[in-house]
Scaffold this active site. Structure first.
Site, PDB file in Angstrom:
ATOM      1  N   ASP A 171      44.508  42.637  34.769  1.00 32.84           N
ATOM      2  CA  ASP A 171      43.393  41.794  35.170  1.00 32.84           C
ATOM      3  C   ASP A 171      43.786  40.358  34.828  1.00 32.84           C
ATOM      4  O   ASP A 171      44.729  40.133  34.056  1.00 32.84           O
ATOM      5  CB  ASP A 171      42.142  42.228  34.383  1.00 32.84           C
ATOM      6  N   ASP A 214      41.279  37.042  34.587  1.00 27.96           N
ATOM      7  CA  ASP A 214      40.339  36.254  33.758  1.00 27.96           C
ATOM      8  C   ASP A 214      39.933  37.030  32.506  1.00 27.96           C
ATOM      9  O   ASP A 214      39.469  38.177  32.595  1.00 27.96           O
ATOM     10  CB  ASP A 214      39.086  35.931  34.566  1.00 27.96           C
TER      11      ASP A 214
HETATM   12 MG   LIG Z   1      38.566  39.920  33.423  1.00 21.47          MG
END
Ligand SMILES: [Mg+2]
Length: 263
Positions: A20, A22
């Site tokens: 992932d 962010d």
């Molecule tokens: Mg995230």
């Protein structure tokens, strides 16, 4: 309370890495446009990808064009908008679209409903919509009700809550399905998946990885089905650097070094 989850091992072998972005590889900022991926981290991702014959993908709620901009100059296999759009290792695109009339009606309806919620933002991702309330946390419940109302009103949609955001996306789209899709293709096929993420949206990825006997890693605090935990984005960076260094070192010892790998 002690955390029963420990830092993941620094592994070497046939792994497929899914990250992932962010809150995992990049620190969260007040506005998503302010987020950057530090240059040494971009380079390390590139090195690790090379060491794994390209079996490394970014899996995010962001659009793929945003992910490419953040990862530049490197281009990785990507799943954007939680997997509603995906680019495989060959550069081929796979997209799930909302029917155009449904998307237009939903956009119109959201734009009518949202303005009274000052500080909230409706982001149109094409095949999904994100309702952000990071700047106005007092509107969390109102935003959640609005998203629930949208899903009731328009068929074929599902909700995806996240950190200070609720997303409305096509049904059946999630990060777990994106990981599964990659795992059916070379160079991911036949490897053990590793998924690293920080948010509720990443739990679907953890479930797929756990079922495959892989390594699921939650970044930060919070309840999770991941089997391992890294405390922060900085700790994720540290672990990532260790992984790439271990592979580089072992490749040299085993005489696998090539000019390409030394970049
Ligand atoms: Mg995230």
């Amino acid at each position: 309370m002690t955390d029963p989850l420990t830092v993941p091992p620094v592994v070497r072998g046939n792994y497929a890495f899914f990250f992932d972005l962010d809150g995992t590889l990049a620190e969260i900022k007040p506005h998503p446009d302010q987020v950057t991926l530090p240059e040494p981290i971009r380079l390390t991702l590139h090195q690790l990808a090379q060491q794994q014959q390209g079996a490394l993908a970014l899996i995010s709620g962001r659009s793929m064009s945003e992910l490419d901009a953040l990862a530049a100059p490197y281009r990785f296999p990507l799943a954007g908008v939680h997997g509603a759009e995906r680019r495989d290792i060959k550069g081929q695109l796979h997209r799930v679209e909302l029917p155009p009339t449904l998307a237009a009606e939903l956009r119109h309806w959201l734009n009518e409903q949202a303005p009274p919620l000052e500080g909230c933002e409706v982001e149109n991702k094409g095949m999904a919509f994100a309702l952000h309330y990071r700047q106005a946390p007092q509107h969390q419940r109102a935003i959640e009700s609005l998203a629930q109302e949208a899903v009731k009103r328009f068929p074929g949609l599902a909700l995806q809550p996240g950190k200070c955001v609720v997303e409305i996306k096509p049904e059946g789209i999630n990060k777990g399905a994106a990981v599964s899709a990659f795992m059916q293709e070379a160079p991911f096929l036949g490897r053990l998946p590793v998924f690293v993420g920080d948010d509720l949206t990443d739990e679907a990825g953890f479930a797929v990885v756990n079922a495959a006997g892989g390594i699921s890693v939650k970044v930060g605090q919070g309840k999770t089905q991941a089997h391992w935990r890294l405390a922060s984005v900085a700790d994720t960076h540290h672990w990532l650097l260790q992984l790439a260094q271990l592979h580089a070192l072992t490749d040299r010892r085993e005489g696998y070094e090539s000019p390409d790998r030394r970049i």
